[in-house]
Design a protein around this motif. Structure first.
Motif, PDB file in Angstrom:
ATOM      1  N   LEU A   8      23.833 -30.718  32.626  1.00 15.47           N
ATOM      2  CA  LEU A   8      22.950 -29.414  32.696  1.00 15.47           C
ATOM      3  C   LEU A   8      23.880 -28.026  33.505  1.00 15.47           C
ATOM      4  N   GLU A   9      23.586 -28.349  34.511  1.00 16.61           N
ATOM      5  CA  GLU A   9      24.122 -27.645  35.582  1.00 16.61           C
ATOM      6  C   GLU A   9      25.882 -26.814  34.563  1.00 16.61           C
ATOM      7  N   HIS A  10      26.549 -28.212  34.903  1.00 17.38           N
ATOM      8  CA  HIS A  10      27.992 -28.203  34.455  1.00 17.38           C
ATOM      9  C   HIS A  10      28.202 -27.425  32.894  1.00 17.38           C
ATOM     10  N   LEU A  11      26.935 -27.438  32.019  1.00 17.48           N
ATOM     11  CA  LEU A  11      27.559 -27.335  30.776  1.00 17.48           C
ATOM     12  C   LEU A  11      26.657 -25.113  30.830  1.00 17.48           C
ATOM     13  N   ARG A  12      25.502 -24.935  31.466  1.00 18.48           N
ATOM     14  CA  ARG A  12      24.709 -24.305  31.406  1.00 18.48           C
ATOM     15  C   ARG A  12      26.122 -22.872  31.538  1.00 18.48           C
ATOM     16  N   ARG A  13      26.176 -21.945  30.622  1.00 14.19           N
ATOM     17  CA  ARG A  13      26.776 -20.580  31.146  1.00 14.19           C
ATOM     18  C   ARG A  13      26.008 -19.497  31.174  1.00 14.19           C
ATOM     19  N   GLN A  14      26.912 -18.823  32.133  1.00 13.93           N
ATOM     20  CA  GLN A  14      26.110 -17.444  32.952  1.00 13.93           C
ATOM     21  C   GLN A  14      26.744 -15.972  32.243  1.00 13.93           C
ATOM     22  N   GLY A  15      25.345 -15.407  31.732  1.00 11.84           N
ATOM     23  CA  GLY A  15      26.031 -14.448  31.262  1.00 11.84           C
ATOM     24  C   GLY A  15      26.183 -14.730  30.198  1.00 11.84           C
ATOM     25  N   SER A  16      26.602 -14.197  28.689  1.00  6.35           N
ATOM     26  CA  SER A  16      26.471 -14.928  27.300  1.00  6.35           C
ATOM     27  C   SER A  16      27.723 -13.182  26.573  1.00  6.35           C
ATOM     28  N   SER A  17      28.065 -13.924  26.139  1.00  8.73           N
ATOM     29  CA  SER A  17      28.761 -13.040  25.335  1.00  8.73           C
ATOM     30  C   SER A  17      28.952 -12.620  23.996  1.00  8.73           C
ATOM     31  N   LEU A  18      28.892 -11.965  22.677  1.00  9.25           N
ATOM     32  CA  LEU A  18      29.205 -11.916  21.224  1.00  9.25           C
ATOM     33  C   LEU A  18      30.514 -11.224  21.068  1.00  9.25           C
ATOM     34  N   GLY A  19      31.192 -11.836  21.979  1.00 18.28           N
ATOM     35  CA  GLY A  19      32.588 -11.585  21.922  1.00 18.28           C
ATOM     36  C   GLY A  19      33.300 -12.785  20.375  1.00 18.28           C
ATOM     37  N   PRO A  20      34.555 -13.057  20.460  1.00 15.90           N
ATOM     38  CA  PRO A  20      36.009 -13.113  19.881  1.00 15.90           C
ATOM     39  C   PRO A  20      35.404 -14.655  19.882  1.00 15.90           C
ATOM     40  N   ARG A  21      35.609 -15.693  18.614  1.00 18.37           N
ATOM     41  CA  ARG A  21      35.228 -16.578  19.003  1.00 18.37           C
ATOM     42  C   ARG A  21      36.555 -17.566  18.780  1.00 18.37           C
ATOM     43  N   LEU A  22      37.021 -18.063  19.273  1.00 16.52           N
ATOM     44  CA  LEU A  22      38.251 -19.056  19.379  1.00 16.52           C
ATOM     45  C   LEU A  22      38.064 -20.268  18.943  1.00 16.52           C
ATOM     46  N   LEU A  23      39.074 -20.544  18.915  1.00 14.59           N
ATOM     47  CA  LEU A  23      40.007 -22.874  19.016  1.00 14.59           C
ATOM     48  C   LEU A  23      40.719 -22.717  19.823  1.00 14.59           C
ATOM     49  N   VAL A  24      40.408 -23.629  20.634  1.00 17.74           N
ATOM     50  CA  VAL A  24      42.076 -23.753  22.117  1.00 17.74           C
ATOM     51  C   VAL A  24      42.760 -25.083  21.688  1.00 17.74           C
ATOM     52  N   THR A  25      43.636 -25.155  21.549  1.00 22.54           N
ATOM     53  CA  THR A  25      44.589 -26.277  21.090  1.00 22.54           C
ATOM     54  C   THR A  25      45.959 -26.273  21.662  1.00 22.54           C
ATOM     55  N   GLY A  26      46.564 -27.162  21.577  1.00 22.30           N
ATOM     56  CA  GLY A  26      48.256 -27.536  22.341  1.00 22.30           C
ATOM     57  C   GLY A  26      47.548 -29.144  23.528  1.00 22.30           C
ATOM     58  N   ASN A  27      48.351 -28.085  24.316  1.00 22.44           N
ATOM     59  CA  ASN A  27      48.026 -29.135  25.700  1.00 22.44           C
ATOM     60  C   ASN A  27      46.544 -28.838  26.161  1.00 22.44           C
ATOM     61  N   SER A  28      46.883 -30.752  27.266  1.00 18.48           N
ATOM     62  CA  SER A  28      44.570 -30.177  27.766  1.00 18.48           C
ATOM     63  C   SER A  28      45.505 -28.368  29.269  1.00 18.48           C
ATOM     64  N   LEU A  29      43.725 -28.243  29.043  1.00 18.39           N
ATOM     65  CA  LEU A  29      43.719 -26.294  29.791  1.00 18.39           C
ATOM     66  C   LEU A  29      42.978 -26.514  30.882  1.00 18.39           C
ATOM     67  N   PRO A  30      43.576 -26.744  32.171  1.00 13.92           N
ATOM     68  CA  PRO A  30      42.536 -26.843  32.970  1.00 13.92           C
ATOM     69  C   PRO A  30      41.463 -25.691  32.784  1.00 13.92           C
ATOM     70  N   PRO A  31      40.016 -26.021  33.530  1.00 12.09           N
ATOM     71  CA  PRO A  31      39.051 -25.446  33.312  1.00 12.09           C
ATOM     72  C   PRO A  31      38.475 -24.305  33.818  1.00 12.09           C
ATOM     73  N   ALA A  32      40.105 -23.814  34.852  1.00 10.20           N
ATOM     74  CA  ALA A  32      38.947 -22.461  35.637  1.00 10.20           C
ATOM     75  C   ALA A  32      39.915 -21.341  34.197  1.00 10.20           C
ATOM     76  N   TYR A  33      40.659 -21.870  33.760  1.00 14.02           N
ATOM     77  CA  TYR A  33      41.214 -20.809  32.043  1.00 14.02           C
ATOM     78  C   TYR A  33      40.150 -20.722  31.076  1.00 14.02           C
ATOM     79  N   PHE A  34      39.570 -21.714  30.862  1.00 13.03           N
ATOM     80  CA  PHE A  34      38.311 -21.648  29.585  1.00 13.03           C
ATOM     81  C   PHE A  34      37.378 -21.114  30.201  1.00 13.03           C
ATOM     82  N   ASP A  35      36.999 -20.898  31.543  1.00  8.56           N
ATOM     83  CA  ASP A  35      36.269 -20.132  32.027  1.00  8.56           C
ATOM     84  C   ASP A  35      36.880 -18.219  32.199  1.00  8.56           C
TER      85      ASP A  35
END
Lengths: 264, 390
Positions: free
Chosen positions: B226-253
């Motif tokens: 649950l703590e992993h999943l909890r997002r700090q701060g929120s945004s109503l910014g653009p909605r994105l789909l990520v595809t291609g190769n595996s992306l390291p976690p830091a890039y999602f952050d």
């Protein structure tokens, strides 16, 4: 009513540029070396721009930072990428521009914009200094020339030497070999310019070239690169009066738009 | 020290390992790629290099590898198998197996299913022999059942993330799915069950604290998730789909820090892991469980390696609609031919369909974060509504 004053600070890898504007009029523009500290370079450029315009920091309504060091400009109201800023700055300088080619100190970008300077699409070069200002700086050093002398040297060349590597390290080795072979310096310089032009034209063509084309960034001050790129693209290239400040100019313009919106 | 069997690709059938009672561990690779230098050249897939380093260093496993099962999905993974064989396989005490994986080109193909089923049967035989484990169809059915339960629960997390991206940390979801590939499914299923139920109860709004309180039988693992999943701060910014190769976690952050919302992905270590729909009955009334499993895995939407351009585009378009994504981030790992070629193909199709795409290349490490920052931020600026840009 007092007219709004905004500032754009573009902290690039080689130079830091600041522009102060008042309601669409440029009050001052400054270009200094970034050096090792992006933060202090931004402060210094802002201070110099203020002095040149006879203003104090408190006179400025909004500051937008851009460029690689934008996150370290603590006194900026917000940060916008140099991609958006070059787009906005170019459109302001020449509204018919639809493609912006920006070759800065550390990267190159091809940017497609609409009539208002909004970015429609963009591509950036690979994550290295190949074909950028830094590349030319290293080569100039090896050829015992000042960066600003490269363009003039190019004009004296009868032909271009073949430079096949774009990697700064490998290309430097090639240049050393060409020097050892006795190839005239102007021909080496033209070869370097041609290799940058080929790489940049590839980037622009991948994006899809739409006229008119403007070139921004420090490398646009090198007429050898501009001519070679124009030939490779088969298109006329518009040059701004001071290519290096287009990012900072765009930032000041965006600051104006943003501040006006927030003031409503 | 406990020993585990390492694996990498989402086409690896964990059900076979579980049926034999073999503990398995998904290698995802981390920042450290140093141990691979001795065995793999620097101009090879950075994910393969990172996984080799992780395997050789036993990093994060808390256990040592007793072997690896790798799929022949690309030349980098073939080299990875060779490198493990070279580094560890010399004395016959380390299990190295390269699983044949037919290329389907995104189409239903009986011959491919039969070939993959034969490869799975062969794998099961070799594993049983090496680990001295006996095969049982009942255990296999149980493993398929548990794995399917976990996949469905994970998919529920993705569904919630799609609906409430401003509350979910995309890197956290990736971490949960990575953990799923490292945990016994019979232990994981109740944890995920509790997690999903409490998040459903919490509903929309900032009710994560009540979700925390609502977790009863999930134990500490569910609280960590649950703590992993909890997002700090929120945004109503653009909605994105990520595809291609595996992306390291830091890039999602990074995407989220810059105001973007990852509403969906199609990545090997993430959503793709949850996709095979295994039939929990015997195939056509017969007894070929391997055929059942092979079909389930190969029926799943293809990955870039399957060279299924048209089918992949149709799938991604459907995913974009489902997630209401405004733009696509296509991530390639340096030197990954499969994804680099696929990107060239897909970019044109996306452009024609009016879907903005950002090309993001990384070396599967955080060193490129600052360069990615400019690209991602500029992409978000492009996607943002004109009145709210910047």
């Amino acid at each position: 009513m007092r007219l709004m004053i905004t500032a754009g600070i573009d902290v690039g890898s080689l130079s830091t540029d600041a522009v102060l504007m008042r309601d669409g009029e440029t009050l001052s523009q400054i270009i200094i070396n970034t050096g090792a500290m992006a933060r202090s370079a931004a402060e210094r450029a802002f201070g110099l721009a203020l002095s040149a315009a006879g203003l104090r920091a408190s006179d400025v309504d909004a500051v937008i930072a851009t460029g690689y060091g934008r996150m370290s400009v603590s006194f900026a109201d917000s940060q916008v990428t140099e991609i958006s800023c070059h787009g906005r700055g170019s459109a302001w300088l020449s509204p018919k521009v639809r493609t912006v080619i920006d070759i800065g100190g550390q990267d190159s970008k091809a940017i497609r914009i609409d009539g208002k300077g909004n970015v429609v699409d963009f591509l950036m070069n690979d994550k290295c200094a190949a074909g950028t200002g830094r590349f030319l700086e290293v080569m100039a050093q090896r050829l015992e020339l000042e960066l600003a002398e490269l363009g003039r040297e190019d004009q004296q060349a009868a032909r271009a030497a073949q430079i096949s590597s774009m990697c700064t390290v490998f290309a430097e080795s090639e240049v050393v070999s060409l020097i050892a072979q006795g190839v005239p310096r102007p021909e080496i310089v033209r070869g370097l310019h041609l290799s940058i032009a080929e790489r940049t034209a590839g980037l622009a063509n991948r994006l899809g070239l739409a006229p008119e084309v403007m070139m921004t960034g420090g490398v646009a001050k090198n007429p050898g690169v501009v001519r070679a790129l124009s030939e490779k693209l088969g298109a006329k290239i518009i040059l701004p009066p001071e290519p290096q400040i287009v990012g900072a100019l765009g930032a000041a313009l965006i600051a104006q738009q943003k501040h006006a919106r927030q003031s409503v | 020290m406990e020993t585990v069997l390492g694996w990498v690709c989402a086409y690896t059938p964990e059900e076979v390992f579980a049926a034999l009672g073999i503990e398995s561990f998904r290698l995802c690779g981390g920042e450290n790629q140093a141990s691979a230098v001795q065995y793999l050249p620097v101009n090879l897939c950075p994910l393969a290099r990172a996984c080799l380093s992780e395997g050789l260093d036993n990093a994060g496993t808390g256990a040592s590898l007793s072997g690896v099962v790798l799929t022949a999905s690309c030349h980098a993974l073939v080299h990875l198998a060779n490198a493990f064989q070279h580094a560890r396989g010399g004395n016959g005490q380390f299990f190295v197996h390269l699983l044949d994986l037919p290329r389907t080109f995104g189409r239903e193909d009986d011959a491919a299913c039969r070939a993959f089923a034969a490869a799975l049967r062969d794998l099961a035989g070799r594993l049983g022999e090496f680990y001295g484990a006996a095969w049982s169809d009942e255990a296999f059915l149980t493993a398929i059942d548990k794995q399917q339960q976990v996949r469905l629960l994970l998919r529920e997390l993705y569904r919630m993330r799609r609906e409430r991206p401003e509350q979910f940390r995309a890197a956290g979801l990736l971490e949960v799915v990575r953990a799923a590939g490292r945990t016994r499914k019979e232990e994981l299923a109740p944890v995920l069950n509790s997690l999903v139920a409490s998040l459903q109860d919490a509903g929309s709004g900032d009710n994560w604290d009540s979700a925390q309180d609502g977790m009863q039988d999930g134990g500490p693992a569910a609280a960590v998730f649950l703590e992993h999943l909890r997002r700090q701060g929120s945004s109503l910014g653009p909605r994105l789909l990520v595809t291609g190769n595996s992306l390291p976690p830091a890039y999602f952050d990074l995407i989220e820090d810059l105001g973007g919302n990852v509403v969906g992905d199609d990545l090997c270590q993430s959503y793709r892991y949850c996709l095979p729909d295994t039939e929990q009955t015997l195939d056509g009334g017969g007894r070929d469980l391997f055929m059942t499993l092979a079909r389930s895995y190969l029926r799943r939407p293809a990955c870039p390696r399957m060279l299924a351009g048209a089918e992949r585009f149709a799938y991604l378009q459907a995913l974009i609609r489902e997630c209401q994504a405004q733009g696509v981030v296509y991530h390639t790992l340096k030197f990954c031919d499969a994804s680099i070629y696929e990107y060239a193909l897909l970019r044109n199709r996306f452009m024609e369909a009016g879907v903005p795409v950002l090309y993001l290349e990384t070396e599967y490490r955080d060193a490129g974060l600052e360069q990615a920052r400019t690209r991602i931020q500029a992409f978000l600026e492009v996607l943002g509504p004109p009145t709210e840009k910047y």
